[in-house]
Motif scaffolding. Structure first.
Motif, mmCIF file in Angstrom:
data_model
loop_
_atom_site.group_PDB
_atom_site.id
_atom_site.type_symbol
_atom_site.label_atom_id
_atom_site.label_comp_id
_atom_site.label_asym_id
_atom_site.label_seq_id
_atom_site.Cartn_x
_atom_site.Cartn_y
_atom_site.Cartn_z
ATOM 1 N N PRO A 43 22.314 6.649 -9.814
ATOM 2 C CA PRO A 43 22.553 7.028 -11.219
ATOM 3 C C PRO A 43 21.468 6.574 -12.194
ATOM 4 C CG PRO A 43 24.562 6.195 -10.216
ATOM 5 C CD PRO A 43 23.459 5.921 -9.243
ATOM 6 N N GLY A 44 20.705 5.566 -11.807
ATOM 7 C CA GLY A 44 19.635 5.106 -12.690
ATOM 8 C C GLY A 44 18.393 5.970 -12.635
ATOM 9 N N ALA A 45 18.335 6.875 -11.671
ATOM 10 C CA ALA A 45 17.126 7.681 -11.451
ATOM 11 C C ALA A 45 17.062 8.869 -12.404
ATOM 12 C CB ALA A 45 17.067 8.144 -10.003
ATOM 13 N N THR A 46 17.094 8.581 -13.680
ATOM 14 C CA THR A 46 17.011 9.630 -14.703
ATOM 15 C C THR A 46 15.651 9.620 -15.396
ATOM 16 O OG1 THR A 46 18.001 8.157 -16.341
ATOM 17 C CG2 THR A 46 19.495 9.595 -15.133
ATOM 18 N N HIS A 47 14.707 8.852 -14.856
ATOM 19 C CA HIS A 47 13.381 8.774 -15.471
ATOM 20 C C HIS A 47 12.681 10.124 -15.356
ATOM 21 C CE1 HIS A 47 13.068 7.812 -11.236
ATOM 22 N NE2 HIS A 47 11.753 7.925 -11.250
ATOM 23 N N SER A 48 11.792 10.371 -16.296
ATOM 24 C CA SER A 48 11.192 11.699 -16.438
ATOM 25 C C SER A 48 9.738 11.738 -15.969
ATOM 26 C CB SER A 48 11.248 12.135 -17.902
ATOM 27 O OG SER A 48 10.360 11.344 -18.679
ATOM 28 N N ASP A 195 -1.178 8.809 -8.514
ATOM 29 C CA ASP A 195 0.162 9.390 -8.561
ATOM 30 C C ASP A 195 1.122 8.583 -7.700
ATOM 31 O OD1 ASP A 195 2.270 11.196 -8.954
ATOM 32 O OD2 ASP A 195 1.635 12.465 -7.293
ATOM 33 N N ARG A 196 0.751 8.349 -6.464
ATOM 34 C CA ARG A 196 1.620 7.576 -5.560
ATOM 35 C C ARG A 196 1.749 6.129 -6.006
ATOM 36 N NH1 ARG A 196 0.549 9.445 0.666
ATOM 37 N NH2 ARG A 196 0.775 11.688 0.348
ATOM 38 N N MET A 197 0.649 5.564 -6.477
ATOM 39 C CA MET A 197 0.713 4.171 -6.919
ATOM 40 C C MET A 197 1.748 4.000 -8.019
ATOM 41 S SD MET A 197 -3.225 2.835 -7.034
ATOM 42 C CE MET A 197 -4.482 3.623 -6.027
ATOM 43 N N ASP A 198 1.909 5.023 -8.854
ATOM 44 C CA ASP A 198 2.918 4.929 -9.915
ATOM 45 C C ASP A 198 4.307 5.280 -9.405
ATOM 46 O OD1 ASP A 198 3.472 4.774 -13.013
ATOM 47 O OD2 ASP A 198 4.517 6.551 -12.267
ATOM 48 N N TYR A 199 4.464 6.431 -8.731
ATOM 49 C CA TYR A 199 5.828 6.879 -8.470
ATOM 50 C C TYR A 199 6.565 6.003 -7.467
ATOM 51 C CZ TYR A 199 4.840 9.732 -4.167
ATOM 52 O OH TYR A 199 4.513 10.189 -2.904
ATOM 53 N N LEU A 200 5.862 5.349 -6.539
ATOM 54 C CA LEU A 200 6.564 4.459 -5.618
ATOM 55 C C LEU A 200 7.202 3.289 -6.372
ATOM 56 C CD1 LEU A 200 4.192 4.314 -2.519
ATOM 57 C CD2 LEU A 200 6.439 5.386 -2.669
ATOM 58 N N LEU A 201 6.443 2.666 -7.243
ATOM 59 C CA LEU A 201 6.969 1.546 -8.028
ATOM 60 C C LEU A 201 8.029 2.020 -9.015
ATOM 61 C CD1 LEU A 201 3.614 -0.320 -8.808
ATOM 62 C CD2 LEU A 201 5.359 -0.979 -7.136
ATOM 63 N N ARG A 202 7.774 3.150 -9.663
ATOM 64 C CA ARG A 202 8.683 3.651 -10.700
ATOM 65 C C ARG A 202 10.011 4.119 -10.087
ATOM 66 N NH1 ARG A 202 7.569 4.415 -15.680
ATOM 67 N NH2 ARG A 202 5.330 4.275 -15.231
ATOM 68 N N ASP A 203 9.923 4.910 -9.025
ATOM 69 C CA ASP A 203 11.143 5.412 -8.399
ATOM 70 C C ASP A 203 11.974 4.283 -7.830
ATOM 71 O OD1 ASP A 203 10.135 7.870 -9.063
ATOM 72 O OD2 ASP A 203 9.610 8.477 -7.020
ATOM 73 N N SER A 204 11.305 3.297 -7.241
ATOM 74 C CA SER A 204 12.011 2.138 -6.700
ATOM 75 C C SER A 204 12.750 1.394 -7.809
ATOM 76 C CB SER A 204 11.011 1.214 -6.001
ATOM 77 O OG SER A 204 11.643 0.084 -5.469
ATOM 78 N N TYR A 205 12.067 1.196 -8.930
ATOM 79 C CA TYR A 205 12.653 0.478 -10.063
ATOM 80 C C TYR A 205 13.895 1.187 -10.590
ATOM 81 C CZ TYR A 205 13.024 -1.457 -14.811
ATOM 82 O OH TYR A 205 13.492 -2.018 -15.966
ATOM 83 N N PHE A 206 13.783 2.493 -10.836
ATOM 84 C CA PHE A 206 14.893 3.214 -11.458
ATOM 85 C C PHE A 206 16.018 3.550 -10.481
ATOM 86 C CE2 PHE A 206 11.708 3.865 -14.773
ATOM 87 C CZ PHE A 206 12.478 3.663 -15.903
ATOM 88 N N CYS A 207 15.710 3.575 -9.199
ATOM 89 C CA CYS A 207 16.773 3.793 -8.207
ATOM 90 C C CYS A 207 17.513 2.503 -7.879
ATOM 91 C CB CYS A 207 16.186 4.390 -6.919
ATOM 92 S SG CYS A 207 15.712 6.123 -7.055
ATOM 93 N N GLY A 208 16.943 1.374 -8.307
ATOM 94 C CA GLY A 208 17.590 0.095 -8.031
ATOM 95 C C GLY A 208 17.424 -0.358 -6.599
ATOM 96 N N VAL A 209 16.297 0.038 -5.970
ATOM 97 C CA VAL A 209 16.017 -0.372 -4.586
ATOM 98 C C VAL A 209 14.666 -1.083 -4.550
ATOM 99 C CG1 VAL A 209 17.347 1.563 -3.662
ATOM 100 C CG2 VAL A 209 14.884 1.828 -4.003
ATOM 101 N N SER A 210 14.374 -1.716 -3.431
ATOM 102 C CA SER A 210 13.113 -2.460 -3.312
ATOM 103 C C SER A 210 12.145 -1.822 -2.326
ATOM 104 C CB SER A 210 13.399 -3.903 -2.870
ATOM 105 O OG SER A 210 14.073 -3.915 -1.616
ATOM 106 N N TYR A 211 12.508 -0.690 -1.752
ATOM 107 C CA TYR A 211 11.690 -0.087 -0.695
ATOM 108 C C TYR A 211 10.276 0.258 -1.159
ATOM 109 C CZ TYR A 211 16.447 0.789 0.984
ATOM 110 O OH TYR A 211 17.756 0.665 1.356
ATOM 111 N N GLY A 212 10.099 0.643 -2.413
ATOM 112 C CA GLY A 212 8.806 1.141 -2.872
ATOM 113 C C GLY A 212 7.859 0.097 -3.417
#
Length: 430
Positions: A43-48, A195-212
């Protein structure tokens, strides 16, 4: 202008770029979610894509400063830095609503009337990259480039060149006989891009997981310029290969645990079925100015108003049940046997398939004639450096290219007969 980003902290935006960010085309990205349907699971993955794009530009500036540091006062390097930053900022500006599945309702690429230099020779369906090129080079966004073109000599067409990965204007990217186009394109799109350097950290943060998570600072600190036959390529210090491995594993884990989660994958397939069964209800316009209103809200409104069963399934977050999942070759054989029965009985189903590919760039384009990411070995107290391909320093490309494949079958069991259900159960339990 300053932007407070939860991932990178304070991001400073130079004055000449502000008109581009304030333009309607870039503002549209506020209403395109980075992860589409993933918010139904996380539910936190609403980042744009708006803040993601700014984050990518921020990383690009950091990387450029590391690679070319003292040369930044050189006017031509300043031009290349701003060209790179804009390419990273605008790399997603043509992205369609909700999902890559929406590209299936894009028009013929010739209808976009791309500038001749960017027009494909073969007729095909347009992609979001085509819309990105059109918006950058030939749309109302153009007026926003005024200041940066005037002060730094940036050319919009060359920004688009970095996005698509090819150019006919090597002179624009060449300084003192060195062609910097290869390394700049690698920073936009490659195995180790901004692109990857950002989205891995960003998606991990907003999804509430540590995988990225990975060590971004150490990665950037160990990037180097590799000069090969009068062209510059991206390199990484040999001491940081383990960090690159961590980066690859982060992406792999995010793919399996987040990007390939069965619910958003199913919903994307339902969206495709909606487009195929209700072809007149939603289309992407060929006029990019009309494209401005096509964001997630626009498409979701169309889905809510539709009587189509697939649209209603998406709106109600109702996907077919997962009836089988395979993780190895023996299980895959059983899955294919079940799929064969479903086809024979004309039973509707959804198959989700992870090809287990850690790197689409390596597997699709890497060959002996391609110069990719280089590993830099320093010898003789730093006075001599040698380069070799990243594939010789890590085995993760090969290790994960075929392993860990996941395949799933989804089927609405309420729509099958008792006899069919019994047979499916038999095949599952064999």
């Amino acid at each position: 202008m300053e932007i407070r980003d939860p991932v990178h902290g304070s991001i400073q935006i130079q004055n000449e770029i502000i008109p581009i960010i304030r333009n309607d085309f870039f503002q549209r990205l506020r209403f395109i979610k980075q992860l589409g349907f993933s918010e139904y699971v996380f539910p936190g993955a609403t980042h744009s894509r708006f803040i993601h794009s700014i984050g990518v530009m921020n990383i690009a500036e950091r990387v450029f400063e590391k690679l070319f540091g003292k040369k930044n006062d050189h006017k031509d390097f300043e031009k290349l830095k701003n060209t790179l930053k804009l390419s990273c900022l605008l790399h997603d500006i043509g992205h369609a609503p909700l999902s890559h599945s929406t590209e299936s309702v894009m028009p013929n690429v010739f209808q976009l009337n791309l500038p001749e230099v960017f027009r494909p020779k073969v007729n095909r369906q347009a992609t979001h990259e085509d819309y990105t090129v059109k918006i950058i080079t030939d749309s109302s966004l153009a007026i926003s480039f005024g200041q940066i073109e005037q002060f730094y000599g940036v050319n919009r067409d060359r920004v688009a060149d970095l996005v698509i990965g090819e150019t006919k204007q090597d002179d624009y990217f060449s300084i003192d006989g060195i062609n910097y186009f290869p390394i700049l394109h690698q920073l936009v799109s490659s195995e180790l891009d901004c692109d990857r350097m950002d989205y891995l950290l960003r998606d991990s943060y907003f999804c509430g997981v540590s995988y990225g998570n990975f060590d971004l600072d150490w990665m950037i600190d160990n990037l180097e310029v590799c000069l090969i036959e009068d062209s510059a390529y991206l390199g990484i210090s040999e001491r940081a290969v383990v960090t690159f491995d961590d980066f690859l594993l982060s992406r792999f884990h995010m793919f399996l645990m987040v990007y390939f989660h069965y619910r958003p994958v199913c919903m994307e397939q339902l969206l495709l079925k909606f487009f195929k069964t209700a072809p007149n209800e939603y289309k992407i316009p060929h006029d990019v100015e009309d494209y401005l209103e096509h964001d997630d809200h626009f498409l979701l409104k169309t889905l809510r108003q539709s009587k189509n069963k697939y649209a209603q399934s998406i709106v109600n977050n109702n996907i077919p049940s997962k009836i089988f999942e395979s993780f190895n070759n023996n299980q895959l054989k059983k899955l294919e046997k079940i799929e064969e029965y479903l086809n024979a009985e004309n039973i509707e189903y959804i198959r989700g398939s992870s090809q287990g590919r850690l790197s689409k760039y390596y597997n699709e384009s890497h060959n002996e004639n391609t110069t990719g990411l280089q590993v830099v070995r320093t010898l003789l107290n730093g006075k001599k450096k040698t380069y070799f391909d990243i594939s010789k320093a890590t085995d993760l490309f090969q290790k994960f290219s075929t392993s860990h494949a996941v395949n799933r079958l989804h089927c609405n069991m309420g729509e099958v007969t008792k006899q069919q259900q019994a047979r499916i159960d038999e095949l599952i339990n064999e």
